[in-house]
Design an enzyme around this catalytic site. Structure first.
Site, PDB file in Angstrom:
ATOM      1  N   GLU A  37     -15.547  54.359  51.453  1.00 46.42           N
ATOM      2  CA  GLU A  37     -14.951  55.948  51.908  1.00 46.42           C
ATOM      3  C   GLU A  37     -13.865  54.471  53.551  1.00 46.42           C
ATOM      4  OE1 GLU A  37     -14.901  60.174  54.417  1.00 46.42           O
ATOM      5  OE2 GLU A  37     -16.581  58.322  54.206  1.00 46.42           O
TER       6      GLU A  37
ATOM      7  N   LYS B  73     -10.323  63.401  50.693  1.00 46.61           N
ATOM      8  CA  LYS B  73     -11.786  64.257  50.537  1.00 46.61           C
ATOM      9  C   LYS B  73     -11.100  65.661  51.086  1.00 46.61           C
ATOM     10  CE  LYS B  73     -16.054  63.367  53.617  1.00 46.61           C
ATOM     11  NZ  LYS B  73     -15.926  62.764  54.356  1.00 46.61           N
TER      12      LYS B  73
ATOM     13  N   TYR C 186     -19.950  67.599  62.102  1.00 44.40           N
ATOM     14  CA  TYR C 186     -21.510  68.307  62.660  1.00 44.40           C
ATOM     15  C   TYR C 186     -22.184  66.688  63.865  1.00 44.40           C
ATOM     16  CZ  TYR C 186     -22.634  66.800  57.935  1.00 44.40           C
ATOM     17  OH  TYR C 186     -22.929  66.132  57.117  1.00 44.40           O
TER      18      TYR C 186
ATOM     19  N   CYS D 240     -17.708  60.498  49.693  1.00 42.89           N
ATOM     20  CA  CYS D 240     -18.842  61.087  50.582  1.00 42.89           C
ATOM     21  C   CYS D 240     -19.683  62.318  50.470  1.00 42.89           C
ATOM     22  CB  CYS D 240     -18.185  60.312  52.068  1.00 42.89           C
ATOM     23  SG  CYS D 240     -20.009  60.346  53.313  1.00 42.89           S
TER      24      CYS D 240
END
Length: 191
Positions: free
Chosen positions: A46, A115, A121, A173
């Site tokens: 990525e 994506k 988070y 991902c």
């Protein structure tokens, strides 16, 4: 395909954050090595063109432009290989920046996959720089640098023209770790 198998390489070459020229040269070197070993699919990490940890520099048009220039360089320098190559880079579309995988083969960009699920988070704060692509949004066509009318979306399946029994799709991902990942739709549609 040989006896129903594809040789796949997952490459993670040396990288310098925000140095798209350096990173693209290392990507091309890795493609040449994998191609010499008979790989048909070569996958890079990525944001492999820029590095993942560019932070707010992703918002700079200079870095976005350098990433697109690097994509053009990679495509040009790998035009002699028939392997399918996936590299990661930020792509700006309609004033939004997407974390994307570009699918390259024979000097052309076949598709750009954004994506969908952007982590926000713990130590991740990707929503600060990137826009999540809506899984309900239809596939569309975009221009990315010198590449015009490139399929852009999450429901793109790349088929091997010489053997339609082989088709691949891409997710990035965090997309893999959600309850119903894009790969579930991809598999149901033949990937």
């Amino acid at each position: 395909m040989n006896y129903g198998f594809y040789r796949v390489a997952c490459a993670s070459p040396e990288l310098k954050v925000c140095d798209c020229s350096f990173n693209s040269e290392k990507i091309v070197d890795a493609v040449r090595q994998a191609d010499s070993e008979g790989c048909s699919l070569i996958v890079f990490p990525e944001l492999s063109v820029t590095g993942y940890t560019c932070g707010d520099l992703f918002l700079q048009t200079e870095l976005q432009r350098a990433a697109v220039n690097a994509l053009e360089f990679i495509a040009r320098k790998t035009a002699s290989t028939s392997a399918v190559i996936l590299v990661g880079l930020p792509v700006s579309v309609d004033s939004a920046i997407y974390n994307c995988a570009a699918v390259i083969q024979k000097g052309k960009v076949l598709a750009v996959i954004p994506k969908t699920f952007i982590p926000n988070y713990g130590e991740f704060y990707e929503r600060r720089q990137f826009t999540p692509y809506s899984k309900e949004a239809p596939n569309r066509f975009v221009d990315v640098g010198a590449f015009k009318n490139i399929p852009f979306g999450t429901d793109i399946i790349i088929c091997d023209e010489s053997d339609y029994s082989c088709s691949v799709a891409c997710e990035l991902c965090e997309d893999l770790w959600v309850p119903i990942p894009p790969s579930s739709r991809h598999i149901l549609n033949g990937a």
